[in-house]
Design a protein around this motif. Structure first.
Motif, PDB file in Angstrom:
ATOM      1  N   LYS A   6      -0.715  -9.417  -2.873  1.00  0.00           N
ATOM      2  CA  LYS A   6      -1.058  -8.252  -3.696  1.00  0.00           C
ATOM      3  C   LYS A   6      -0.116  -7.117  -3.314  1.00  0.00           C
ATOM      4  N   ILE A   7       0.813  -6.800  -4.203  1.00  0.00           N
ATOM      5  CA  ILE A   7       1.786  -5.741  -3.918  1.00  0.00           C
ATOM      6  C   ILE A   7       1.108  -4.382  -4.039  1.00  0.00           C
ATOM      7  N   SER A 108       9.233  -3.325  -0.261  1.00  0.00           N
ATOM      8  CA  SER A 108       7.861  -3.331  -0.781  1.00  0.00           C
ATOM      9  C   SER A 108       6.865  -3.552   0.346  1.00  0.00           C
ATOM     10  N   TYR A 110       2.950  -5.106   0.918  1.00  0.00           N
ATOM     11  CA  TYR A 110       1.972  -5.934   0.224  1.00  0.00           C
ATOM     12  C   TYR A 110       1.001  -6.589   1.186  1.00  0.00           C
TER      13      TYR A 110
END
Length: 153
Positions: A6-7, A108, A110
């Motif tokens: 789940k980013i 990113s 996550y």
């Protein structure tokens, strides 16, 4: 079958300012209230970068907003956070950064199952003309897509 990813946050500016050549997944050392704040999406990767010092890698400038219900357990939102990687990976990255003018940029953040992971990229800075060129290429592609869409009707 892999764990659910789940980013939570992406650093879109990184692809604008850098040529990302390699990507690495790292763990990140966090306090409990920071994890809760990340779950709510209160995190910003803009202007953050990674440093390697004394054989340890850490992320600087990553902003995690204080958790509302965290009171005394809240940490400084911009504190340096240690990243978890194998020692030989860190040393290999250190050599690349030291010699070739590369930077380590967070791309990113996550959740992978219950754990928070940070994707970092080994990146080389873009010059102004490189940015203009990628922008022109993106605009040309958008224009071609638009023409193709109207033709296929």
């Amino acid at each position: 079958m892999g764990e659910a990813v789940k980013i939570v946050a992406k650093n879109s500016k990184a692809y604008h300012d850098y040529f990302v050549e390699e990507k690495y997944e790292t763990g990140i050392e966090l306090a409990g209230t920071e994890v809760k704040s990340i779950r709510l999406g209160h995190v910003n990767l803009k202007d953050s970068f990674c440093l390697i010092k004394d054989g340890e890698i850490s992320v600087q400038g990553m902003h995690i907003s204080p958790y509302e219900k965290g009171n005394i357990f809240n940490k400084d939102p911009r504190r340096s956070r240690r990243l978890l990687m194998h020692k030989r990976e860190i040393m290999r990255l250190f050599d690349r950064v030291k010699q070739d003018g590369y930077s380590l940029i967070p791309l990113s953040l996550y959740f992978k199952g219950p754990r928070v992971k940070l994707e970092i990229g080994l990146a080389k800075g873009k010059k102004l003309y490189d940015k203009r060129e990628s922008s022109a290429r993106r605009d040309a592609k958008r224009e071609m897509d638009r023409v193709m869409k109207t033709r296929n009707r």
